[in-house]
Scaffold this active site. Structure first.
Site, PDB file in Angstrom:
ATOM      1  N   ARG A  10       0.803  -1.227   0.000  1.00 40.21           N
ATOM      2  CA  ARG A  10       0.000   0.000   0.000  1.00 40.21           C
ATOM      3  C   ARG A  10       0.831   1.269   0.000  1.00 40.21           C
ATOM      4  O   ARG A  10       0.392   2.304  -0.447  1.00 40.21           O
ATOM      5  CB  ARG A  10      -0.915   0.011   1.228  1.00 40.21           C
ATOM      6  CG  ARG A  10      -2.101  -0.885   1.061  1.00 40.21           C
ATOM      7  CD  ARG A  10      -2.941  -0.875   2.292  1.00 40.21           C
ATOM      8  NE  ARG A  10      -2.319  -1.588   3.378  1.00 40.21           N
ATOM      9  CZ  ARG A  10      -2.685  -1.466   4.662  1.00 40.21           C
ATOM     10  NH1 ARG A  10      -3.633  -0.636   4.990  1.00 40.21           N
ATOM     11  NH2 ARG A  10      -2.095  -2.172   5.588  1.00 40.21           N
ATOM     12  N   GLU A  16      -0.953  -1.180  14.846  1.00 40.69           N
ATOM     13  CA  GLU A  16      -2.192  -1.632  15.490  1.00 40.69           C
ATOM     14  C   GLU A  16      -2.166  -3.154  15.674  1.00 40.69           C
ATOM     15  O   GLU A  16      -2.724  -3.683  16.611  1.00 40.69           O
ATOM     16  CB  GLU A  16      -3.394  -1.222  14.619  1.00 40.69           C
ATOM     17  CG  GLU A  16      -4.736  -1.358  15.297  1.00 40.69           C
ATOM     18  CD  GLU A  16      -5.900  -1.081  14.355  1.00 40.69           C
ATOM     19  OE1 GLU A  16      -5.683  -0.890  13.145  1.00 40.69           O
ATOM     20  OE2 GLU A  16      -7.035  -1.077  14.846  1.00 40.69           O
TER      21      GLU A  16
HETATM   22  O1  LIG Z   1      -0.550   4.446  12.269  1.00 39.07           O
HETATM   23  P1  LIG Z   1      -0.002   3.059  12.349  1.00 39.07           P
HETATM   24  O2  LIG Z   1      -0.482   2.314  13.556  1.00 39.07           O
HETATM   25  O3  LIG Z   1       1.485   3.040  12.241  1.00 39.07           O
HETATM   26  O4  LIG Z   1      -0.575   2.214  11.136  1.00 39.07           O
HETATM   27  C1  LIG Z   1      -0.650   2.701   9.835  1.00 39.07           C
HETATM   28  C2  LIG Z   1       0.103   1.845   8.869  1.00 39.07           C
HETATM   29  O5  LIG Z   1      -0.420   0.516   8.853  1.00 39.07           O
HETATM   30  C3  LIG Z   1      -0.535   0.095   7.507  1.00 39.07           C
HETATM   31  O6  LIG Z   1       0.646  -0.424   7.021  1.00 39.07           O
HETATM   32  P2  LIG Z   1       1.158  -1.895   7.278  1.00 39.07           P
HETATM   33  O7  LIG Z   1       2.491  -1.777   7.925  1.00 39.07           O
HETATM   34  O8  LIG Z   1       0.114  -2.685   7.939  1.00 39.07           O
HETATM   35  O9  LIG Z   1       1.475  -2.560   5.909  1.00 39.07           O
HETATM   36  P3  LIG Z   1       1.181  -2.459   4.368  1.00 39.07           P
HETATM   37  O10 LIG Z   1       0.740  -1.094   4.005  1.00 39.07           O
HETATM   38  O11 LIG Z   1       2.501  -2.743   3.806  1.00 39.07           O
HETATM   39  O12 LIG Z   1       0.145  -3.480   4.067  1.00 39.07           O
HETATM   40  C4  LIG Z   1      -0.872   1.361   6.778  1.00 39.07           C
HETATM   41  O13 LIG Z   1      -0.570   1.259   5.400  1.00 39.07           O
HETATM   42  C5  LIG Z   1      -0.033   2.398   7.487  1.00 39.07           C
HETATM   43  O14 LIG Z   1       1.254   2.529   6.919  1.00 39.07           O
HETATM   44  N1  LIG Z   2      -7.574  -0.865  10.555  1.00 36.13           N
HETATM   45  C1  LIG Z   2      -6.640  -0.804   9.596  1.00 36.13           C
HETATM   46  N2  LIG Z   2      -7.000  -0.916   8.301  1.00 36.13           N
HETATM   47  C2  LIG Z   2      -6.067  -0.840   7.334  1.00 36.13           C
HETATM   48  N3  LIG Z   2      -4.778  -0.661   7.569  1.00 36.13           N
HETATM   49  C3  LIG Z   2      -4.378  -0.539   8.827  1.00 36.13           C
HETATM   50  N4  LIG Z   2      -3.161  -0.313   9.362  1.00 36.13           N
HETATM   51  C4  LIG Z   2      -3.305  -0.277  10.697  1.00 36.13           C
HETATM   52  N5  LIG Z   2      -4.586  -0.434  11.050  1.00 36.13           N
HETATM   53  C5  LIG Z   2      -5.277  -0.601   9.896  1.00 36.13           C
END
Ligand SMILES: O=P(O)(O)OC[C@H]1O[C@H](OP(=O)(O)OP(=O)(O)O)[C@H](O)[C@@H]1O
Ligand SMILES: Nc1ncnc2[nH]cnc12
Length: 198
Positions: free
Chosen positions: A85, A122
């Protein structure tokens, strides 16, 4: 329910394209799925345009964003989804405002010398790395991500940029989960979001 942040009619269209998947990747998580937004070229373009309209002409020379693409992994009870993402929103915004794009990557993906910051999510923990020399002292930077939950990712990204002497002008996210109070981890740095989930 996703709550509209302001009255721009494009935001309503964007909001309707974000799918909420309950209990993914773990029970209790309401997963905000932006892949459904990407299937709609108008909603995707509107998202980029709203950010570009806000940041064009603001003398920003760096757009930093997580940049990752690798298979899913499960380790020690920590689930990480497909890491794909982070790179979606940053590059088109950077091109449109005439800034360079600086990828912030998960561990062991960047080939050059790196600095890193560790952070909690999270539903897990992780680490961000940035190439040494990618950003210079005094550059004005924008940090972009799809979503702010606990704020750990944005906080780590800001720390990386500030450690090399950049000025983080603002953080920009498509979605905010306000209940997790991620804003409070940003040390007062402005955060711009298009939609809140409540
Ligand atoms: O505010 P936070 O608690 O730090 O969470 C937000 C992050 O979580 C997700 O990424 P994730 O690391 O899950 O991975 P992805 O985008 O690579 O799937 C999202 O894309 C943010 O970058
Ligand atoms: N609830 C949520 N949905 C999508 N991305 C996340 N990254 C952390 N929390 C998330």
């Amino acid at each position: 329910m996703l709550v509209l942040k302001d009255e721009d009619p494009r935001i309503h269209g964007i909001k309707t394209k974000i799918r909420v998947v309950p209990n993914f990747p773990k029970p209790g998580i309401m997963f905000q799925d932006i892949t459904t937004l990407l299937l709609d070229p108008k909603a995707f373009k509107d998202t980029i345009d709203l950010f570009v309209e806000r940041y064009k002409g603001k003398n920003i020379s760096v757009v930093a964003d997580r940049f990752s693409f690798c298979p899913s992994k499960i380790d020690k009870g920590t689930f990480k989804g497909i890491e794909a993402r982070g790179f979606i929103f940053g590059p088109p915004i950077a091109l449109a405002i005439g800034a360079k794009f600086v990828p912030l990557r998960k561990p062991k993906k960047l080939p050059g010398d790196v600095i890193f910051e560790e952070y909690t999510l999270e539903y897990g923990k992780d680490r961000l790395e940035m190439h040494v020399g990618a950003v210079e002292l005094g550059e004005r930077a924008l940090v972009v991500d799809d979503l702010i939950a606990t704020g750990g990712t944005l906080c780590a990204a800001m720390n990386l940029l500030e450690r090399v002497g950049a000025e983080v002008v603002e953080c920009a996210c498509l979605i905010e989960l306000p209940d997790l109070q991620g804003r409070e981890r940003l040390n007062g740095k402005p955060l711009y979001v298009l939609v809140e989930y409540q």
